[in-house]
Design a protein around this motif. Structure first.
Motif: not given
Length: 916
Positions: A376-386, A403-412
């Motif tokens: 639902g974002l308008d033409k994203p140009s940045y993506a990174d995984v933490f 969950p903190s040790d096993s999970g991941f987050c994508i910032i888009l």
């Protein structure tokens, strides 16, 4: 959804279908997954215009559209603007313009130290690499810098900076400088490499320096992307816009001891003709990344993603993803891949974002995504995984450690659109050890989306409540079409997340953990902000909600490195009358001015009797006596010497309607005009001289005027003349004064105010009515109203019912395109009839060429065109030689008239209707 086979569950995007099968929602196990800015934790680290980009983006409007919309009052014709644009080349701006607005900050954590290096493009046109050193001191960072910029200057603007950290070194505090990382800076046509070193530089043993290694310029192709290898730290790959790949080895160059700065590199042999994607060729290359092996690459294109295996003699291509695979939920003909990023967990997974979807993929499973979201974002140009442990670090509560040790987050998201979302994912919920489910999970290890995506308020001080969002959208719509709202609002241009070890030293532990973020704002500020994990997203930020939402000027100007060497002087003008006219309350401003005490003493004569006599004489020559009434419209029309618009005719009538007292204010001579004080000096203003020919006021709408003879400084040799000049006051002001003089009979009944625009509109309607009766029109005649009567004087002839020929004709200019029917229908270039309807006198029929005497005057030109020509009085006669030349020119002119269909059509209609 539970009956769907496991391999098909990833085809249902989260946030796009009801109850997606790969969505886990269990807060009691997963913990809080919203990250909100912590109040009162914003710290200003540094502020400088050197941190900002130098240029604004290109306008969204094409050049012809910009020419027509930038100045509505004086916009050129469409055909003219198109012809101008054709000489300046193509104007189709690239749709990937937002890709230039990537993350402007790049972080490098120095090992075994509490220091962070921040790199960014800077200098004039961003042709230099700048850096700051942040050293932890107490509960904040101390900014250290000797010089913001590196001495190396490139020919092109730096678009992207990438760093590759060197692992922890035990001899960092030893003798000699130590390499802590590598850096590359890519421009549109070149790539440059640096070594980041710390220590042993004179007396300052901790000094940071960038050592330039070399660069490579690509003259025939643009650089799309460049990246470092995580396997061999000295290697990097460059991708060009034609798909060519180049490998550069920093270590081999350092060993060879090249003296020049040219870095050759090795071109990788990749044949894209047999890529197996079935593409039509309408695509663009995006980026490149290293996969699980130093010779295995992931290459992103707007229509497909490829795995390039270069381990053997021949290159092996594997298509990992096609845009056609997304056709179930998005329109494939408009969908494109936009950004690619590698995950931090291993070298097999990567994330991929298109216009509408975000995908988590695995190189071991081609053409089958592991997870999908509708972002639902308008033409994203940045993506990174933490890792989730980086974003929920230093927590008081250890309940959600798994969950903190096993999970991941994508910032888009996109920096230019100021929208960023966090997408959390990880393995399925833990099962009892030894059960069948746990054994299956160990074998397959599927990924699940953890909760729905959440917003990330990257600026930290934006209020996302409904009231503020609606008000901000209204303000965006109120801006002109060619102004981006990003230039009027403080936005984030870059950011980085401090590692959890340093973050734990910056603040007290949060209940569920959090992270520390450093961001660059478009105001030139480098800020530190603490974010904490919470159960709900904060929509209402009290600090921002209490402030009045308005746009300021953040135009992202280029930094000025040289001080302005000249004296800055500012001159202020009082434009209260103009401001009142634009706001529609000129009468109120004038009334308040008139109530103030006049400084001119009583009994002083402002106007000389001689000036009064000159003005009366000029008006008398035009047919107005001293005791005159409002001039008839026909008298004003008879004064036309050139084709004039309805608005010009109305102005002449309103000027002629003003009484002598007000005309004395409007026209004067220089001895009676007060000089203006500018820079403590008296300066005389300049006006146009009134012509000697008999014309109606204001004398400025018809014939060329003589400039007045005057000087800013009168001397004994140069004295001000006595010529009549003007107007010295604008018509709206005089009309308002006239209204006050008559007791305001034309004021609006509801508001009780006088409107100059309403008076102009009323007069235009009257003139249009008379013109419709007295003039031949080039458009089809409308059915006349039986009740319509002429607004001219009662003693004048009713031209609408008369059999006499009509003395005027009216027409509307049209573009020279389309059929003749379109032109006859009078399609207007503008939207207002008072400007696009022109009226002129019809030329009287003269004697034929056979009756021409041997000696004739200027009346010879009357039969050349339907417009009546009027020349200044001058005794001129044409003899036989001049007549011969005249006949030759007339023959050529008639041939041109016969070939010009629009002119021939207009002339025939005037001749046929004028005699009816």
């Amino acid at each position: 959804m539970d009956s769907i086979p496991e391999e098909w569950k990833s085809l249902f995007p989260i946030s796009s279908v009801f109850k997606p099968p790969l969505l886990l929602s269990n807060p009691s196990i997963l913990g809080p997954l919203f990250f909100n800015p912590k109040p009162n934790t914003t710290t200003l680290l540094f502020s400088s215009p050197s941190l900002l980009p130098p240029l604004t983006p290109l306008p969204h409007l094409s050049l012809p559209r910009f020419l027509l919309t930038s100045s509505p009052e004086s916009a050129p014709l469409p055909s003219t603007s198109s012809s101008i644009a054709s000489f300046l080349g193509p104007h189709h701006y690239k749709t990937d313009l937002l890709s230039f607005f990537g993350n402007r900050l790049e972080f490098l954590h120095c090992p075994l130290t509490n220091a962070v290096l921040i790199f960014f493009p800077t200098g004039e046109n961003s042709v230099q690499v700048g850096f700051l050193e942040l050293v932890l001191k107490g509960s904040t960072f101390d900014v250290k810098f000797d010089d913001l910029t590196v001495r190396c200057r490139f020919k092109y603007r730096i678009l992207r900076i990438s760093v590759n950290p060197v692992p922890c070194l035990s001899n960092l505090r030893g003798n000699g400088p130590v390499t802590v990382g590598y850096l590359l800076a890519s421009t549109m046509y070149s790539v440059h490499w640096f070594i980041v070193k710390v220590g042993d530089f004179g007396s300052n043993s901790d000094r940071v320096s960038l050592v330039y290694v070399g660069g490579r310029v690509f003259k025939t192709c643009c650089v799309v992307h460049a990246c470092w290898s995580p396997h061999v730290l000295e290697e990097s790959v460059v991708l060009l816009e034609n798909g060519a790949l180049f490998l550069f080895d920093l270590e081999s160059r350092l060993k060879s001891h090249y003296s020049d700065a040219y870095f050759k590199g090795t071109r990788l042999k990749v044949l894209w003709d047999n890529d197996g994607s079935g593409s039509s060729g309408n695509y663009r290359w995006l980026s490149c990344e290293f996969s699980w092996h130093p010779r295995v690459l992931i290459i992103a294109r707007s229509d497909a993603i490829f795995l390039v295996d270069l381990r053997f003699d021949e290159c092996n291509l594997t298509c990992l993803m096609k845009i056609e695979m997304l056709q179930m939920y998005v329109p494939v003909e408009k969908e494109q891949f936009l950004v690619l990023s590698k995950t931090s967990s291993d070298s097999f997974h990567f994330v991929l974002a298109s216009d509408h979807l975000l995908l988590l993929c695995d190189v071991r499973k081609p053409l089958m995504p592991l997870l999908q979201w509708a972002h639902g974002l308008d033409k994203p140009s940045y993506a990174d995984v933490f890792r989730l442990s980086e974003l929920r670090s230093y927590a008081k509560d250890d309940t959600y450690k798994w969950p903190s040790d096993s999970g991941f987050c994508i910032i888009l998201g996109s920096f230019w659109n100021c929208e960023f979302n966090i997408f959390s994912y990880g393995p399925s919920l833990p099962t009892p050890i030894g059960s069948v489910a746990s054994k299956i999970t160990e074998l397959r290890k599927p990924f699940y989306a953890w909760e729905l995506p959440s917003d990330l308020l990257l600026s930290g001080h934006e209020c996302h409540c409904g009231y503020c969002l609606v008000r901000e959208e209204f303000q965006k719509d109120a801006l002109p079409e060619w102004i981006d709202w990003q230039h009027k609002k403080e936005i984030v241009l870059g950011f980085g997340i401090v590692n959890k070890d340093l973050s734990s030293l910056l603040s007290e532990p949060d209940e569920f953990g959090g992270f520390t973020l450093i961001r660059l704002m478009s105001s030139g500020k480098l800020e530190l902000q603490r974010y904490c994990a919470s159960w709900d997203s904060v929509k209402n930020v009290e600090e921002s909600h209490r402030e009045l939402l308005h746009f300021k000027d953040y135009l992202l100007y280029s930094p000025e490195h040289e001080e302005y060497r000249f004296v800055r002087r500012f001159k202020y003008l009082e434009l209260d009358y103009l401001y009142g006219y634009l706001n529609g309350n000129l009468d109120e401003v004038l009334d308040s001015k008139m109530k103030r005490s006049c400084k001119v003493g009583q009994g002083n004569e402002l106007f000389s009797p001689e000036f009064h006599e000159i003005l009366c004489k000029k008006l008398h020559e035009c047919g107005f006596g001293q005791l005159r009434s409002s001039p008839a419209i026909t008298i004003v029309l008879n004064d036309i010497s050139l084709p004039s618009s309805i608005h010009e005719v109305v102005l002449r009538r309103l000027w002629s309607d003003l009484p002598m007292e007000l005309l004395q204010l409007a026209f004067s001579n220089y001895p009676e005009i007060l000089e203006v004080l500018v820079d403590q000096k008296r300066v005389a203003l300049e006006f146009s001289a009134v012509p000697d020919l008999s014309q109606l006021p204001p004398f400025i709408l018809r014939r060329p005027r003589k400039p007045s003879c005057r000087s800013n400084k009168w001397s004994k040799k140069v004295q001000p003349g006595d010529a009549l000049v003007g107007p010295v006051l604008p018509l709206p002001l005089l009309l308002t004064l006239h209204e006050f003089r008559n007791g305001c009979p034309n004021s609006e009944e509801q508001s009780g105010q006088f409107s100059v625009e309403e008076e102009l509109s009323r007069s235009c309607d009257e003139v249009m009515q008379v013109v419709s009766e007295m003039a031949v029109s080039n458009s089809d005649p409308e059915v006349p109203d039986d009740q319509a009567t002429s607004l001219a004087n009662d003693g004048e002839e009713k031209w609408g019912n008369s059999q006499r020929s009509k003395p005027f004709f009216s027409y509307q200019p049209v573009a020279a395109k389309g059929s003749s029917i379109d032109h006859r229908q009078g399609k207007s270039l503008y939207k207002d009839d008072k400007f696009d309807t022109l009226i002129s006198k019809v030329s009287e029929k003269k004697q034929t060429s056979n009756d021409i005497n041997d000696s004739v005057g200027l009346e010879l030109f009357d039969d050349l065109c339907p417009v009546k020509l009027r020349f200044d009085a001058c005794p001129m006669k044409f003899e036989a030689k001049e007549l011969k030349e005249y006949n030759i020119l007339k023959k050529q002119f008639l041939e041109w008239q016969n070939q010009f269909d629009l002119y021939k059509d207009l002339s025939s209609r005037i001749e046929s209707k004028a005699d009816k």
